[in-house]
Design an enzyme around this catalytic site. Sequence first.
Site, PDB file in Angstrom:
ATOM      1  N   THR C 466       0.680  -1.012  -0.129  1.00 14.52           N
ATOM      2  CA  THR C 466      -0.036  -0.109   0.028  1.00 14.52           C
ATOM      3  C   THR C 466       0.688   1.341   0.160  1.00 14.52           C
ATOM      4  O   THR C 466       0.374   2.386  -0.390  1.00 14.52           O
ATOM      5  CB  THR C 466      -0.770   0.068   1.288  1.00 14.52           C
ATOM      6  OG1 THR C 466      -0.178  -0.621   2.354  1.00 14.52           O
ATOM      7  CG2 THR C 466      -2.140  -0.772   1.038  1.00 14.52           C
ATOM      8  N   ILE C 612      -4.499  13.403  -0.825  1.00 16.89           N
ATOM      9  CA  ILE C 612      -3.878  12.238  -1.458  1.00 16.89           C
ATOM     10  C   ILE C 612      -2.172  12.307  -0.795  1.00 16.89           C
ATOM     11  O   ILE C 612      -1.562  13.437  -1.319  1.00 16.89           O
ATOM     12  CB  ILE C 612      -3.692  12.207  -2.996  1.00 16.89           C
ATOM     13  CG1 ILE C 612      -5.181  12.082  -3.695  1.00 16.89           C
ATOM     14  CG2 ILE C 612      -2.820  11.100  -3.569  1.00 16.89           C
ATOM     15  CD1 ILE C 612      -5.945  10.979  -3.054  1.00 16.89           C
ATOM     16  N   GLN C 621      -2.354   2.121  -5.678  1.00 20.89           N
ATOM     17  CA  GLN C 621      -3.459   1.487  -5.241  1.00 20.89           C
ATOM     18  C   GLN C 621      -4.681   1.463  -6.118  1.00 20.89           C
ATOM     19  O   GLN C 621      -5.376   0.321  -6.004  1.00 20.89           O
ATOM     20  CB  GLN C 621      -3.832   2.145  -3.910  1.00 20.89           C
ATOM     21  CG  GLN C 621      -2.852   2.059  -2.717  1.00 20.89           C
ATOM     22  CD  GLN C 621      -3.144   0.620  -2.367  1.00 20.89           C
ATOM     23  OE1 GLN C 621      -3.974   0.003  -1.689  1.00 20.89           O
ATOM     24  NE2 GLN C 621      -2.147  -0.320  -2.711  1.00 20.89           N
ATOM     25  N   GLU C 688      -9.446   0.674  -1.350  1.00 22.48           N
ATOM     26  CA  GLU C 688     -10.743  -0.078  -1.777  1.00 22.48           C
ATOM     27  C   GLU C 688     -11.592   0.513  -2.724  1.00 22.48           C
ATOM     28  O   GLU C 688     -12.328  -0.141  -3.560  1.00 22.48           O
ATOM     29  CB  GLU C 688     -11.260  -0.628  -0.567  1.00 22.48           C
ATOM     30  CG  GLU C 688     -10.337  -1.464   0.358  1.00 22.48           C
ATOM     31  CD  GLU C 688     -10.803  -1.946   1.599  1.00 22.48           C
ATOM     32  OE1 GLU C 688     -10.370  -3.014   1.924  1.00 22.48           O
ATOM     33  OE2 GLU C 688     -11.811  -1.501   2.079  1.00 22.48           O
TER      34      GLU C 688
END
Lengths: 317, 212, 728
Positions: C466, C612, C621, C688
């Site tokens: 990640t 971000i 990601q 996700e």
Amino acid sequence: MKAFTYERAASAPDAAARAASTPGAKFIAGGTNLLDLMKLEIETPGHLIDVNGLGFDRIEKTDDGGLRIGALVSNTDLAADMTVRRHYGVLSRALLAGASGQLRNKATTAGNLLQRTRCPYFYDTNQPCNKRTPGAGCAAIGGVARQLAVIGTSDACIATHPSDMAVAMRALDATVETITPRGETRAIPIADFHRLPGETPHIETALAAGELITAVTLPKPVGGRHVYEKVRDRASYAFALVSVAAIVHKNGAGRVAVGGVAHKPWRSEAAEAQLPDGARAVASRLLADARPAPDNAFKIPLVERTLAAILDETRAA
Amino acid sequence: MPPPPNLDLSRRGVLATGAATAAVAAAPAGAAQGKPAMTADPAPLPVSLEVNGKVRDLSPDARTTLLDALREHLHLTGTKKGCDHGQCGACTVLVNGVRINSCLTLAVMHQGDKVTTIEGLGAPDALHPMQAAFIRHDGYQCGYCTPGQICSAVATLDEIKRGVPSHVSASLTDKPRATNLEMRERMSGNICRCGAYSNIAEAMAEIAGDAG
Amino acid sequence: MKFDTPAGDNPIDRMTVVGRPHSRIDGPLKTTGRATYAYEHHREAPTAAYGHVIGAGIAKGRIRSMDLGAARSAPGVLGIVTAREAGKLGKGDYNTAPLLGGPEIDHYHQAIAVVVAETFEQARAAAALVKVDYNRTPGDFDLAAALDKAPAPDEDRLGQFEQAFDAAPFKLDALYTTPDQSHAMMEPFATLAAWDGDQLTVWTSNQMIDWGRGDLAKTLNIPKDKVRLISPYIGGGFGGKLFLRADALMAALGARLVQRPVKVALTRPMLVNNSTHRPATRQRIRIGAKPDGEIIAIAHESSSGDLPDGGPETAVNQTRLLYAGANRLTSLRLAVLNLPEGNAMRAPGEASGMMALEIAMDEMAEKLGMDPIAFRVQNDTQVDPENPDRPFSQRNLVRCLEDGARRFGWARRNARPASVTDGRWLVGMGVAAAFRNNLNVTSGARVRLATDGRITVETDMTDIGTGSYTIIAQTAAEMMGVPLDRVTVKLGDSSFPVSAGSGGQFGAGSSTSGVYAACVKLREAVAGNLGLDPAEAVFEGGKVKGARRSAPLAEAAKAGELVAEDAMTWGDLDETYQQSTFGGHFVEVGVDRYTGAIRVRRMLAVCAAGRILNPVTARSQVIGAMTMGVGGALMEKLEVDKRLGYFVNHDLAGYEVPVHADIPHQEVIFLDEADDKVSPMKAKGIGELGLCGVGAAVANAVYNATGVRVRDYPVTLDKHLDRLPAVS
């Protein structure tokens, strides 16, 4: 993986004789399928005979204008051979559609022919499989069969042969050359090399115990447009749902062999005689005796449609 | 209720195991199944490899794959075991300059071979250009498939240079070029579940551009 | 530190290090093979023996007997642990089925023994000699059938759904199904376990250090402080490594038996059924709308199965929040299945739910004769639809969709399906919204200032690919005013402060907030040592500047290392504000008009997820999630043998995930946001979000290409082949 003893073969006749006389012996060349299966104890040789040093790694012209491919020629080298690319394009295409770059670098011509099925029940030693243990039963029948055979099956086995190369070899009328444990050579037409499962799905080829493949020969080039269409869910590095190897001539005649549908590359001269009548005529004849499971019945129209693509593109070319 | 397991339907009684795998050449393997367990393993077999330029003498169990020889015997753990069955490419190394899956070959079959692993390509303070490109383009995430991807990427560009065709080459006889499509097809034996593919392709394109 | 009021200006806002596209600080190690994963700690345990785990050969039943004789006497064997040798074990809080089965078997390939030997080859060979006699008992393996006897669903309602739906002039009522999916991370479950007296150390591959530590202790019935978990590099997890799994338990049991470190890796063919998976769902969606596109009734009812005492796949989460509508019904129904354990996989709930909901929205738009983006925009809401007093902290879904449409050339899409061709390809475009909630979890860290001015961060946070190493270093560098290369980050060790861990896309925001909290404390200590007012001190360029004087940061530690530790805890801002992340997924596909094979041609994601922290790792990601989304859309399916009760395609040849050739160049755009309601970092999860909606965007593109609607994932060629145009 069961323990085994290991030797490097000195000569082909010696290797064949040793294989026949040593209980549980097997040849190893590329090893990409055998070692995979040995780790799962689906293959359990007690002795390995490494044939890599035997020198069957050349591709040479035959006297009658054909090609002799050494048993140990790697799939990469065979696909990249300029004669194969020019005159046996269907073979190059089939090889390049199979496996991955890494595997093709190691896998050999003979080993590719001898690949065993990818039936998931064959691969799981908890499940009954007549290939692994004759008479045990077949868990695939009535199970998950999307990848499995639709024709030439038996009540004992519905496995497919996973090779792409073999489908092209079938279309090319290849011949498998061997040496027997008694030092004799034998030539087996590719059509007779792979067997249907019948009552004995554990017997997959025409090879006798100890018999060693030394080469595969191709007749002289037949011309025509060479196509290998492989259909799969992901774009690469996957076994075929179906594949079609075709050589189509300007006059509409040609040859068609199909992979992913049976225990061996599937070809019928009577069916391909219908090529001028189109894909439907060929496919319906070729797969007339199909007995699919509910989850692989799609393979039958898929073969027809794949062949239609080949014929349409050939007409357009 | 789902139907009960229905698997004795075609049980025919167990035949002699003799012919079990006659199809795969040589003598039947099934014979071994009936034998009692060995009380001692066969003697280890000496083998000498040249790994990253150094000669390494080993005496592995015959069953030891090249992958396990690298990882467990030589402690070169940069080469990864993702599946151990040739289904992922994490174990990719170069043997005599050609990429293979080191999980599907035995160490004893590599007498005298020259093996290059990720450690041999470069080090943190002396990166191989492909390693540096992977860092620049973030061509990795968890890092586990990365050594295999990088070995494969180096070999892929070499294969294109040598004119080896691929499944997506429009012509079998023309010299292939390092296009995005060509590189993606040729790299497909290296799975990256993190999904760094788009970035790997860019890292490779940069190196391919530099090279040619 | 407690975050309970919206963040004001803080040092992170400077964004001199945070928010910059730094390449990963762990890159040189990972790309050269020097990062050490769980099975690779030769230095720490040079004498480790090898354990090979045996999995149950049946789905449900009981072990009648096990014959260990041949295995025990096989060459190199040091010992074998079965349930009998292991004695009474506890069960971890996060495990549904016991990790060591026997005599009862709860699912296929449940671990039943570990064989420990001198070498890997010996352990594997000996394991195959263990003979197990089972008594197989019937089980439930078919979700549709098991639902017939499942308890009534749990429902959430607002208004009068049924009446409103019945009265709606435009209606959709459709069933969507998603299959069981496998995490298929590249590094298998692996652990090296070593006992020193009663102290156990495991080098393992685990996303949640503290959960794993607690559950290993609980399973072994030993105090938690006797267990140390170390997991500095993790070869992918995707939720599969959230929990203690059999590798760690069996390595610990094996090591205890043979009195020697033992390492265990689960084999690839076994780990699929041995571990957890994303459960299959059956989702009924009903939408009723007015002719202008206003949704007046929406219902989403999802069913899934799990082992006894398991949980449902919460596939209706997003439907409670994503679109307006006065009359609403969502429900979850859970059947008992005797398949392996269902549990979290990347974006549990939303990943499956969005696959269904966002096809339904596409279908509904078509019924209304509306553009699917316009239909979504029409039904946007800035408040929680179930509680209008509760606004979203920030919601830019509409901008994501509209910016994306421009970027992607959406205007070129032909709304009439099956009308665009390119050679033998039928070409289509699809869109879907992306939606995933933001979560915050308590997260601690320790920060050290060394005498040379270097900063070291220690937290049990994990980096599963990640980018945690990098964003934590950026956070500490920004807070302490030093360049990135002056920061060392140490992760994944239970001797460090407990962090959020990696899951639920809460890792980045929570763990950096924990580092922020610790850095605030360290700044106070530094300012104190330098005689500066902490409220006024400015940390930049390696210096600390007060109103009257400036001093090098290192000077604060001249008397010795300064150490600060804190954790970020959370107030109720997530109750006051609904905190979510948004996006738009755009996909173009080609469908071979002959074979029906589907290939993705273009992909774009526009994401709105607050600040971000690092556009490089955040983008990765998202592209990774988009790739997984393509897998879910087009190929990934664990095939259930409903007679035998297991996932049949349990390896990476049978369970196909995308390869290079499947994935074209991917574009990602981040909206420039900072969400002050979520954390001092003003950043939300992204890992996700990138997955949620991709599958539907692909499926919608396939429909646009072919005119054949497939509601059963994965969308494979066999599901539309018979409805494609005739070819011969």
